[in-house]
Design a protein around this motif. Sequence first.
Motif, PDB file in Angstrom:
ATOM      1  N   ASP A  71       0.845  -1.196   0.000  1.00 42.39           N
ATOM      2  CA  ASP A  71       0.000   0.000   0.000  1.00 42.39           C
ATOM      3  C   ASP A  71       0.881   1.247   0.000  1.00 42.39           C
ATOM      4  O   ASP A  71       1.990   1.233   0.537  1.00 42.39           O
ATOM      5  CB  ASP A  71      -0.890   0.062   1.249  1.00 42.39           C
ATOM      6  N   THR A  72       0.370   2.297  -0.578  1.00 41.11           N
ATOM      7  CA  THR A  72       1.014   3.599  -0.440  1.00 41.11           C
ATOM      8  C   THR A  72       0.120   4.432   0.456  1.00 41.11           C
ATOM      9  O   THR A  72      -1.093   4.520   0.232  1.00 41.11           O
ATOM     10  CB  THR A  72       1.197   4.293  -1.800  1.00 41.11           C
ATOM     11  N   THR A  96      -3.679   6.296  -0.029  1.00 38.94           N
ATOM     12  CA  THR A  96      -3.675   7.166  -1.205  1.00 38.94           C
ATOM     13  C   THR A  96      -4.646   6.655  -2.266  1.00 38.94           C
ATOM     14  O   THR A  96      -4.742   7.243  -3.338  1.00 38.94           O
ATOM     15  CB  THR A  96      -2.260   7.283  -1.812  1.00 38.94           C
ATOM     16  N   THR A  97      -5.366   5.591  -1.954  1.00 40.56           N
ATOM     17  CA  THR A  97      -6.365   5.064  -2.889  1.00 40.56           C
ATOM     18  C   THR A  97      -7.520   6.053  -2.993  1.00 40.56           C
ATOM     19  O   THR A  97      -7.603   7.030  -2.253  1.00 40.56           O
ATOM     20  CB  THR A  97      -6.901   3.698  -2.411  1.00 40.56           C
ATOM     21  N   VAL A 102      -8.761   7.082   6.477  1.00 41.90           N
ATOM     22  CA  VAL A 102      -7.793   7.316   7.538  1.00 41.90           C
ATOM     23  C   VAL A 102      -7.371   5.978   8.124  1.00 41.90           C
ATOM     24  O   VAL A 102      -8.214   5.130   8.441  1.00 41.90           O
ATOM     25  CB  VAL A 102      -8.388   8.222   8.648  1.00 41.90           C
ATOM     26  N   VAL A 103      -6.080   5.781   8.257  1.00 40.01           N
ATOM     27  CA  VAL A 103      -5.517   4.555   8.819  1.00 40.01           C
ATOM     28  C   VAL A 103      -5.170   4.764  10.294  1.00 40.01           C
ATOM     29  O   VAL A 103      -5.408   3.906  11.125  1.00 40.01           O
ATOM     30  CB  VAL A 103      -4.262   4.113   8.028  1.00 40.01           C
TER      31      VAL A 103
END
Length: 138
Positions: A71-72, A96-97, A102-103
């Motif tokens: 993932d980016t 960034t998808t 929010v992670v």
Amino acid sequence: MTQHAFETAIEVRYRDTDSMGHVSSPIYYDYMQSAYLEYMHELLELSKDQKLPHIMVKTSCDYTSQAHYGDTIVVLSTVSKFGGKSFEMDHEVRHTTSDGRVVAKLKSVHVMFDYEGQSTYAIPEEFKTRVSNFQGMS
């Protein structure tokens, strides 16, 4: 975040993940520190071999969703509060998808520090001005 944030893009490495396949919780602190360093070195126009004039003294993290190997993500960093000798920062980690979810949300506290004298000192007005100008603070 309503102010202009400093953005640090990070590609999740395999070694950042745990046995469940998602980013291990302590790694978010590494991401936050990297984002803080990138922001401050650029803001203060210091080369990376120079010490920043402040030290990180407190951190916290709230985890809201998962990120995985490959993932980016982007860390959006802002200075949220100034004290006399310290300042607080907010760091929002997002995918960034297209969903931009929010992670994690992290906070850090930093104190102005004189390495030679081993003492703290008041935040210079020039530092506050640089932050305000970059972030569009009023």
